[in-house]
Design a protein around this motif. Sequence first.
Motif, mmCIF file in Angstrom:
data_model
loop_
_atom_site.group_PDB
_atom_site.id
_atom_site.type_symbol
_atom_site.label_atom_id
_atom_site.label_comp_id
_atom_site.label_asym_id
_atom_site.label_seq_id
_atom_site.Cartn_x
_atom_site.Cartn_y
_atom_site.Cartn_z
ATOM 1 N N UNK A 209 0.859 -1.167 0.000
ATOM 2 C CA UNK A 209 0.000 0.000 0.000
ATOM 3 C C UNK A 209 0.899 1.222 0.000
ATOM 4 N N UNK A 210 0.405 2.308 0.538
ATOM 5 C CA UNK A 210 1.268 3.481 0.608
ATOM 6 C C UNK A 210 0.497 4.772 0.576
ATOM 7 N N UNK A 211 1.243 5.867 0.563
ATOM 8 C CA UNK A 211 0.654 7.200 0.532
ATOM 9 C C UNK A 211 1.645 8.168 -0.085
ATOM 10 N N UNK A 212 1.116 9.201 -0.729
ATOM 11 C CA UNK A 212 1.923 10.297 -1.289
ATOM 12 C C UNK A 212 2.995 9.791 -2.260
ATOM 13 N N UNK A 213 2.671 8.757 -3.021
ATOM 14 C CA UNK A 213 3.586 8.276 -4.044
ATOM 15 C C UNK A 213 4.632 7.300 -3.562
ATOM 16 N N UNK A 214 4.675 7.000 -2.272
ATOM 17 C CA UNK A 214 5.663 6.070 -1.723
ATOM 18 C C UNK A 214 5.011 4.721 -1.470
ATOM 19 N N UNK A 215 5.605 3.692 -2.038
ATOM 20 C CA UNK A 215 5.104 2.337 -1.894
ATOM 21 C C UNK A 215 5.639 1.741 -0.598
ATOM 22 N N UNK A 216 4.781 1.023 0.134
ATOM 23 C CA UNK A 216 5.182 0.477 1.428
ATOM 24 C C UNK A 216 4.631 -0.934 1.579
ATOM 25 N N UNK A 217 5.526 -1.880 1.845
ATOM 26 C CA UNK A 217 5.061 -3.248 2.070
ATOM 27 C C UNK A 217 4.176 -3.297 3.320
ATOM 28 N N UNK A 218 3.016 -3.974 3.181
ATOM 29 C CA UNK A 218 2.015 -4.052 4.247
ATOM 30 C C UNK A 218 1.521 -2.666 4.656
ATOM 31 N N UNK A 219 1.641 -1.702 3.752
ATOM 32 C CA UNK A 219 1.256 -0.334 4.066
ATOM 33 C C UNK A 219 -0.244 -0.109 4.000
ATOM 34 N N UNK A 220 -0.678 1.131 4.227
ATOM 35 C CA UNK A 220 -2.110 1.442 4.216
ATOM 36 C C UNK A 220 -2.693 1.318 2.813
ATOM 37 N N UNK A 221 -3.999 1.097 2.742
ATOM 38 C CA UNK A 221 -4.679 0.988 1.451
ATOM 39 C C UNK A 221 -4.478 2.253 0.621
ATOM 40 N N UNK A 222 -4.348 2.070 -0.701
ATOM 41 C CA UNK A 222 -4.533 3.199 -1.602
ATOM 42 C C UNK A 222 -6.034 3.510 -1.599
ATOM 43 N N UNK A 223 -6.383 4.777 -1.677
ATOM 44 C CA UNK A 223 -7.796 5.142 -1.693
ATOM 45 C C UNK A 223 -8.053 6.158 -2.799
ATOM 46 N N UNK A 224 -8.979 5.794 -3.687
ATOM 47 C CA UNK A 224 -9.439 6.703 -4.733
ATOM 48 C C UNK A 224 -10.693 7.399 -4.224
ATOM 49 N N UNK A 225 -10.685 8.716 -4.253
ATOM 50 C CA UNK A 225 -11.859 9.467 -3.823
ATOM 51 C C UNK A 225 -12.809 9.671 -5.003
ATOM 52 N N UNK A 226 -14.080 9.826 -4.687
ATOM 53 C CA UNK A 226 -15.046 10.124 -5.747
ATOM 54 C C UNK A 226 -14.732 11.486 -6.362
ATOM 55 N N UNK A 227 -15.023 11.720 -7.637
ATOM 56 C CA UNK A 227 -15.743 10.834 -8.543
ATOM 57 C C UNK A 227 -14.882 9.671 -9.026
ATOM 58 N N UNK A 228 -15.507 8.488 -9.153
ATOM 59 C CA UNK A 228 -14.807 7.298 -9.565
ATOM 60 C C UNK A 228 -14.661 7.244 -11.084
ATOM 61 N N UNK A 229 -13.913 6.251 -11.539
ATOM 62 C CA UNK A 229 -13.720 6.077 -12.972
ATOM 63 C C UNK A 229 -12.611 5.090 -13.248
ATOM 64 N N UNK A 230 -11.987 5.225 -14.414
ATOM 65 C CA UNK A 230 -10.854 4.395 -14.813
ATOM 66 C C UNK A 230 -9.567 5.179 -14.589
ATOM 67 N N UNK A 231 -8.581 4.536 -13.956
ATOM 68 C CA UNK A 231 -7.326 5.186 -13.610
ATOM 69 C C UNK A 231 -6.154 4.366 -14.124
ATOM 70 N N UNK A 232 -5.117 5.036 -14.596
ATOM 71 C CA UNK A 232 -3.876 4.355 -14.921
ATOM 72 C C UNK A 232 -3.056 4.226 -13.639
ATOM 73 N N UNK A 233 -2.589 3.009 -13.365
ATOM 74 C CA UNK A 233 -1.795 2.742 -12.174
ATOM 75 C C UNK A 233 -0.403 2.295 -12.585
ATOM 76 N N UNK A 234 0.609 2.907 -11.998
ATOM 77 C CA UNK A 234 2.003 2.532 -12.240
ATOM 78 C C UNK A 234 2.652 2.220 -10.897
#
Length: 345
Positions: A212-237
């Motif tokens: 998971x992670x926050x603010x662009x930093x990836x963290x093993x066993x980290x917090x969930x990523x959360x997409x806020x509304x409005x929802x849709x299709x997102x590119x994830x890298x």
Amino acid sequence: MKNLNILFLLLLGAVAVWSCTEEERTVISDNPGIPVLNSPASGQSIVLSEETGSQDLVFSFDPADFGYSAAVSYTVQLAESGTSFQNPLDVGTSNGSDISISEASLNQRLIGRGYDPDESIQMDVRVRASVGDAVEPVFSSVSNISVTPYSEALVFAKMFVPGDYQGWSPENENTVIYSVNNDNIFEGYVHILGGSGAFKVTEEPNWDINYGGANGTLERDGPDFVISEPFGTFRLKVDLNSLTYEIGTRRRWGIIGDATPLGWDGDTPMDFDSDENVLTITIDLVEGNFKFRAGDWAFNYGDTGLDGILDPDGADIPISEDGNYTITMDWKVPGEISYEVVKND
């Protein structure tokens, strides 16, 4: 009093000895000894084959010496000769004195980088030794080897993307993102059209290694990523090399055209099939044409040539007769968006 003074001096001496020991333990050599690659030997020719794909290619080396006892991380790197390791292929990482990779895995990674099968590649190989970000890594001398891959269907490395949008199911083989260069950089599209907007990524179809992670930093066993509304299709890298991630701009896809209920004036939004990881809509259409669009004409797809593969700003897609249709839009294949139009009975 004399005994107390002696005890004080003994304690002071012990502290001094301990301090010196600690200082000596953390002294880093000004000229650390580099690792020495022992095999494969420079000039060796390696011909990969499907028959020996399960066998391991072993890179062995003598350890580096940083001048103090430390846990050293070693990475074997390959790069096309003459590129100065600008875009290295990391074979693997270990704290020991050798690193192995199966011939099949190395072949996939070479084919994934666009190298032609049955043609030898002159490659430089080196060992990188690191004791952490605070200390500059050291590298072995560069050896040169020849590697010849074989022809096989390309299988991209992938990560799984469980979340509330698909039932928190890491075993769903459809909700994945791929590393098209097999370089530990994964990209793909995530369709979050409802729920809490929370999701994570995992290395396997289970929760053993999850990020998971926050603010662009990836963290093993980290917090969930959360997409806020409005929802849709997102590119994830997701970049496992730098432990970073990027979430792109939200796009809400629908269909538009004179075959649709809203005509050319507005998009009719598509829904999400979480089992198949496709956008879908079942709708009454009339004879005419339609396209896929996300809010405005800067983001529209048609099908020039009607081959089932969508093209940016492509030709209108025809509907030949009135009826009820199910339309799907599939983003799962890297670099390709396909669609299907099925007339329901």
